[in-house]
Design an enzyme around this catalytic site. Structure first.
Site, PDB file in Angstrom:
ATOM      1  N   ASP A 125       0.831  -1.212   0.000  1.00 36.23           N
ATOM      2  CA  ASP A 125       0.000   0.000   0.000  1.00 36.23           C
ATOM      3  C   ASP A 125       0.864   1.259   0.000  1.00 36.23           C
ATOM      4  OD1 ASP A 125      -2.849  -1.053   2.042  1.00 36.23           O
ATOM      5  OD2 ASP A 125      -2.162  -1.639   0.068  1.00 36.23           O
ATOM      6  N   TYR A 126       1.933   1.247   0.812  1.00 41.11           N
ATOM      7  CA  TYR A 126       2.786   2.422   0.937  1.00 41.11           C
ATOM      8  C   TYR A 126       3.439   2.763  -0.399  1.00 41.11           C
ATOM      9  CZ  TYR A 126       6.593   5.422   2.589  1.00 41.11           C
ATOM     10  OH  TYR A 126       7.464   6.458   2.770  1.00 41.11           O
ATOM     11  N   THR A 127       3.949   1.754  -1.091  1.00 40.10           N
ATOM     12  CA  THR A 127       4.589   1.961  -2.391  1.00 40.10           C
ATOM     13  C   THR A 127       3.583   2.496  -3.402  1.00 40.10           C
ATOM     14  OG1 THR A 127       6.015   0.081  -1.880  1.00 40.10           O
ATOM     15  CG2 THR A 127       6.036   0.872  -4.145  1.00 40.10           C
ATOM     16  N   PHE A 128       2.365   1.910  -3.395  1.00 40.12           N
ATOM     17  CA  PHE A 128       1.314   2.369  -4.310  1.00 40.12           C
ATOM     18  C   PHE A 128       0.986   3.842  -4.055  1.00 40.12           C
ATOM     19  CE2 PHE A 128      -2.271   1.726  -7.127  1.00 40.12           C
ATOM     20  CZ  PHE A 128      -3.188   2.683  -6.687  1.00 40.12           C
ATOM     21  N   SER A 178     -13.033   7.376  -1.773  1.00 46.32           N
ATOM     22  CA  SER A 178     -11.880   6.921  -0.989  1.00 46.32           C
ATOM     23  C   SER A 178     -11.419   8.057  -0.090  1.00 46.32           C
ATOM     24  CB  SER A 178     -10.752   6.486  -1.914  1.00 46.32           C
ATOM     25  OG  SER A 178     -10.291   7.600  -2.647  1.00 46.32           O
ATOM     26  N   LEU A 179     -10.530   7.748   0.845  1.00 43.69           N
ATOM     27  CA  LEU A 179      -9.996   8.757   1.752  1.00 43.69           C
ATOM     28  C   LEU A 179      -8.570   9.115   1.357  1.00 43.69           C
ATOM     29  CD1 LEU A 179     -11.139   7.314   5.210  1.00 43.69           C
ATOM     30  CD2 LEU A 179     -12.179   9.186   3.940  1.00 43.69           C
ATOM     31  N   GLU A 208     -11.458   6.146  14.212  1.00 43.17           N
ATOM     32  CA  GLU A 208     -11.915   4.773  13.981  1.00 43.17           C
ATOM     33  C   GLU A 208     -10.752   3.916  13.497  1.00 43.17           C
ATOM     34  OE1 GLU A 208     -16.264   6.322  12.293  1.00 43.17           O
ATOM     35  OE2 GLU A 208     -14.889   5.228  10.980  1.00 43.17           O
ATOM     36  N   LYS A 218      -8.997   1.504  11.001  1.00 46.30           N
ATOM     37  CA  LYS A 218      -9.163   1.307   9.555  1.00 46.30           C
ATOM     38  C   LYS A 218      -9.007  -0.187   9.257  1.00 46.30           C
ATOM     39  CE  LYS A 218      -7.608   2.945   5.059  1.00 46.30           C
ATOM     40  NZ  LYS A 218      -7.477   1.599   4.460  1.00 46.30           N
ATOM     41  N   ASP A 241      -8.835  -3.744   7.500  1.00 46.31           N
ATOM     42  CA  ASP A 241      -8.246  -4.194   6.235  1.00 46.31           C
ATOM     43  C   ASP A 241      -9.145  -5.278   5.652  1.00 46.31           C
ATOM     44  OD1 ASP A 241      -6.503  -4.323   4.156  1.00 46.31           O
ATOM     45  OD2 ASP A 241      -5.001  -5.530   5.183  1.00 46.31           O
ATOM     46  N   GLU A 257     -17.181  -2.640   6.572  1.00 43.41           N
ATOM     47  CA  GLU A 257     -16.049  -3.409   6.043  1.00 43.41           C
ATOM     48  C   GLU A 257     -16.235  -4.884   6.387  1.00 43.41           C
ATOM     49  OE1 GLU A 257     -12.101  -2.476   4.184  1.00 43.41           O
ATOM     50  OE2 GLU A 257     -13.906  -1.305   4.611  1.00 43.41           O
ATOM     51  N   TYR A 313     -19.839   1.380   9.969  1.00 51.12           N
ATOM     52  CA  TYR A 313     -19.254   2.614  10.501  1.00 51.12           C
ATOM     53  C   TYR A 313     -19.778   3.901   9.866  1.00 51.12           C
ATOM     54  CZ  TYR A 313     -16.269   1.593   6.442  1.00 51.12           C
ATOM     55  OH  TYR A 313     -15.814   1.265   5.185  1.00 51.12           O
ATOM     56  N   LYS A 356     -12.336  11.531  11.315  1.00 48.49           N
ATOM     57  CA  LYS A 356     -13.460  12.230  10.685  1.00 48.49           C
ATOM     58  C   LYS A 356     -13.904  13.399  11.558  1.00 48.49           C
ATOM     59  CE  LYS A 356     -15.381   7.886   8.847  1.00 48.49           C
ATOM     60  NZ  LYS A 356     -16.510   6.917   8.952  1.00 48.49           N
ATOM     61  N   LYS A 382      -2.170   5.828   7.730  1.00 48.48           N
ATOM     62  CA  LYS A 382      -1.849   4.415   7.496  1.00 48.48           C
ATOM     63  C   LYS A 382      -0.508   4.056   8.126  1.00 48.48           C
ATOM     64  CE  LYS A 382      -3.386   2.374   3.792  1.00 48.48           C
ATOM     65  NZ  LYS A 382      -3.611   1.928   2.420  1.00 48.48           N
ATOM     66  N   CYS A 386      13.088 -35.086  -4.209  1.00 50.89           N
ATOM     67  CA  CYS A 386      12.338 -34.946  -2.959  1.00 50.89           C
ATOM     68  C   CYS A 386      13.281 -35.028  -1.766  1.00 50.89           C
ATOM     69  CB  CYS A 386      11.263 -36.031  -2.869  1.00 50.89           C
ATOM     70  SG  CYS A 386      10.367 -36.017  -1.300  1.00 50.89           S
ATOM     71  N   CYS A 426      12.326 -38.523   0.137  1.00 46.74           N
ATOM     72  CA  CYS A 426      12.447 -39.873  -0.432  1.00 46.74           C
ATOM     73  C   CYS A 426      13.341 -39.934  -1.669  1.00 46.74           C
ATOM     74  CB  CYS A 426      11.064 -40.434  -0.758  1.00 46.74           C
ATOM     75  SG  CYS A 426      10.228 -39.591  -2.122  1.00 46.74           S
ATOM     76  N   CYS A 469       6.467 -34.074  -5.490  1.00 45.87           N
ATOM     77  CA  CYS A 469       7.027 -35.426  -5.429  1.00 45.87           C
ATOM     78  C   CYS A 469       5.915 -36.382  -5.848  1.00 45.87           C
ATOM     79  CB  CYS A 469       7.499 -35.737  -4.013  1.00 45.87           C
ATOM     80  SG  CYS A 469       7.909 -37.492  -3.788  1.00 45.87           S
ATOM     81  N   CYS A 523       6.418 -42.031  -0.067  1.00 43.43           N
ATOM     82  CA  CYS A 523       7.084 -40.866   0.527  1.00 43.43           C
ATOM     83  C   CYS A 523       6.495 -40.643   1.926  1.00 43.43           C
ATOM     84  CB  CYS A 523       6.857 -39.641  -0.354  1.00 43.43           C
ATOM     85  SG  CYS A 523       7.692 -38.146   0.229  1.00 43.43           S
TER      86      CYS A 523
END
Length: 670
Positions: A34-37, A83-84, A113, A115, A117, A173, A225, A288, A312, A406, A409, A424, A430
């Protein structure tokens, strides 16, 4: 950068982020943190602000979610599900507070509140009755999943009389508790199926399942909520939450009313560590403005409300040393690599092991012996190695090579086309596969044999008392030897042998599930049992005959054919037959209501509004009709519901088999 370079960069970001949005919202299988996005989205937003001439109309900065799946009916939202805005630092939080103060002054409150997931859902109640449940979708419209949502115990179908508005929409949610997720994911692993990465994905995948009966078997939960109504019944968000509790809705007990941004900061700090003690996952805190009048004054941007923000938490990550990689062999033969780590504290627990999933993951990480690795435990239940600290790699460190045989065996491993896991194939010799198979056979959902447990099965195998499932039914001949085992008294042996004897009464579908055929879970076993009626027909069925059975796809069919193609398996089934286990469906006596359908044959496929397929089957058989397992030229009618398999439909049309609806069937019975 030149103008063309900026545009190229922006176009690439749009393409990448739209794909990630699709993976997250539609496929429910995210491939990026999420952070990267959010950081990439922020980068794109800044570029669009600086170079508006290059902004793409399909930019993810202008959309709320992803596309709409075509499986369910699409329904527009009366109130858009926006979205927030997200923040990961305190300065952004203070900036948000300052903007609020500039717009409405110093006198206001915040509601904090957790959040959750999970999967956002909108519920519509008319006359205190639940009439519709719709996913978030793209924010403007979503998918109608009412039948599935009605299976969630904490969502009331009918509210008690009281101060309930005549028509309202409530949002929340849907999620899955971690303990339930771990149990269900373990079952998927045992069946050789791809495991879900985290509870959110499992919950999202469950809500989108076609069969609500299957949804009911998966323990989903839901927190509500937010309330939307045509007229204002309450002055504040906090008041509406208290009303939701009175009306019988599941509102999170950890929601808090605060008077300042300092109180908000304390709430965020408290839950940064306390969240790991919850039974479910949260990934942040939602803040909020409490007053509805002030919310209205603050208004909205095109994408999100100005009166709310989401703080987040970053996924927790630590660095530790990779001691070694070991390999586990499951009962289906799948060989899973596990990273054994120098113990380290992460997200409130001591981490000693991390999943490596498969050979591809070892290759992606380019793991070497003694590597210093970064381990993350965000939404994932099982810690995961994210990457390697190459600066700390020791000179001459040997590369980790996935085995070709494997580890238990020494049988050469195989990898089927289109699959990531190595297997295997030596399932009859086995040791971990044999032990796992017998443990599966005695389990509660299979043969449910009292007096036997996993440890006992392992002990019996190691002592040479059992080597196959069929050996369980010869243990009564070894009673004297059993008495020599530690913790095995006469009474416990008697109970165990009684449990084994009672298991002979278990129906065919339980025996079939207990055999542990790859991809044949509890539900598939039942479909197969009632589709073919006995094991001999199942063993000789062709690919075409198997895929003609409702909900049996090519992958399952191929696995069944492969299983019954081995002489060892047929030998085991013959032994179990000789011990009087049930290998055919016990047909219930049918009391004929009429002979109106005598001589007529039917196949039922799809989902029906007013009846289950079992009810339609009973209706046909009680009026003299016969149910066939597959579509052929001999078939008189295909009773077709919604979401019927395209292959069945195509075959029926090719053979000119008449398609009838449930209403047409009722007409035949008039």
């Amino acid at each position: 950068m030149s103008g063309s370079e900026v545009k190229t960069n922006m176009d690439a970001l749009v393409k990448e982020l739209n794909q990630h949005s699709y993976n997250y919202y539609v496929l429910a299988m995210p491939t990026i943190a999420d952070y990267t996005f959010d950081k990439k989205l922020e980068e794109l937003a800044q570029l669009e602000l600086a170079y508006p001439e290059f902004a793409d109309p399909n930019s993810p900065t202008r959309k709320v979610g992803g596309d709409i799946t075509k499986i369910f009916t699409t329904v527009p939202h009366k109130w858009p599900m926006l979205s927030l805005g997200n923040t990961y630092n305190e300065q952004d939080l203070r900036d948000f507070d300052e903007r609020i103060k500039k717009a409405i002054g110093e006198s206001f409150e915040y509601v904090c509140e957790l959040k959750f997931d999970g999967l956002s859902i909108s519920l519509t109640y008319d006359g205190s009755k639940l009439v519709r449940a719709v996913t978030r979708g793209d924010g403007a419209k979503g998918d109608d999943v009412t039948a599935n949502v009605k299976t969630i115990n904490t969502i009331p179908h009918q509210l008690k009389e009281g101060d309930v508005p005549p028509l309202f929409e409530i949002r929340g949610e849907i999620f899955m508790h971690r303990a339930a997720f771990e149990r269900l994911n373990k079952e998927r692993e045992e069946l050789g199926e791809v495991q879900y990465a985290n509870p959110r994905n499992f919950a999202a995948g469950t809500v989108k399942m076609q069969d609500s009966k299957e949804v009911a078997k998966r323990p989903l939960d839901c927190f509500l909520y937010s309330l939307n109504t045509d007229k204002n019944y309450f002055k504040t968000h906090w008041e509406s939450l208290q009303a939701l509790k009175r009306w019988g809705f599941n509102v999170c007990e950890h929601t808090k009313l605060t008077n300042s941004i300092e109180d908000v900061r304390s709430f965020i700090k408290h839950w940064e560590n306390e969240r790991f003690k919850l039974s479910y996952d949260i990934d942040g805190i939602v803040i909020k403005v409490n007053s509805y009048a002030q919310q209205q004054e603050l208004g909205f941007t095109a994408k999100s409300p100005r009166w709310a923000i989401s703080y987040k938490y970053k996924a927790q990550e630590v660095e530790t040393i990779l001691d070694k990689v070991t390999y586990q062999v499951g009962r289906t033969g799948a060989v899973t690599p596990v990273a054994n780590l120098k113990p380290v504290q992460l997200a409130g627990t001591t981490v000693k092991r991390a999943t490596l999933h498969n050979a591809n993951e070892i290759e992606r990480l380019d793991l070497h012996e003694g590597d210093s690795v970064f381990v993350e435990k965000g939404g994932e239940i099982i810690p995961k190695i994210m990457n390697v600290n190459l600066d700390k790699r020791k000179a001459g460190a040997l590369k980790i090579i996935y085995p070709t045989v494997c580890p238990e065996c020494a049988t050469p491993l195989i990898r089927k086309e289109g699959e990531v896991a190595f297997y295997c194939p030596n399932d009859e010799a086995c040791p971990p596969q044999i032990i796992g198979k017998i443990q599966h056979f005695i389990s509660r959902k299979a043969m449910n044999i009292d007096g036997l447990g996993d440890e006992t099965i392992e002990t019996f195998y190691q002592r040479g008392l059992i080597a196959h499932i069929s050996d369980l039914y010869t243990l009564h001949e070894k009673a004297e030897e059993l008495k020599t085992l530690e913790r095995f008294g006469e009474k416990s042996i008697e109970n165990m042998l009684h449990g084994i004897e009672l298991s002979k009464q278990m129906p065919f579908e339980k025996v079939l599930f207990g055999l542990g055929i790859r991809y044949v879970g509890e539900t598939v076993a039942k479909k197969l049992a009632y589709g073919v009626k006995n094991v001999d027909k199942l063993a000789s069925a062709s690919l075409e005959e198997l895929t003609a059975i409702d909900e049996i796809g090519q992958r399952i069919a191929e696995s069944i054919i492969e299983y019954f193609g081995k002489a060892e398996h047929l030998h085991q089934i013959n032994l179990l037959k000789s011990y009087n286990l049930k290998f055919e469906v016990a047909e219930n006596e049918i009391t004929l209501q009429s002979d109106k359908l005598t001589g007529k044959t039917f196949v039922i496929s799809g989902v029906f509004e007013n009846y289950s397929r079992e009810e339609l089957k009973d209706m046909i058989e009680s009026n003299g009709g016969k149910i066939l397992s597959g579509i052929s030229a001999k078939l008189n009618y295909l009773v077709a519901g919604d979401n019927m398999g395209p292959s069945k439909l195509e075959k029926a049309k090719k053979l000119n088999v008449p398609l009838i609806s449930q209403e047409d069937l009722l007409e035949l019975l008039k």
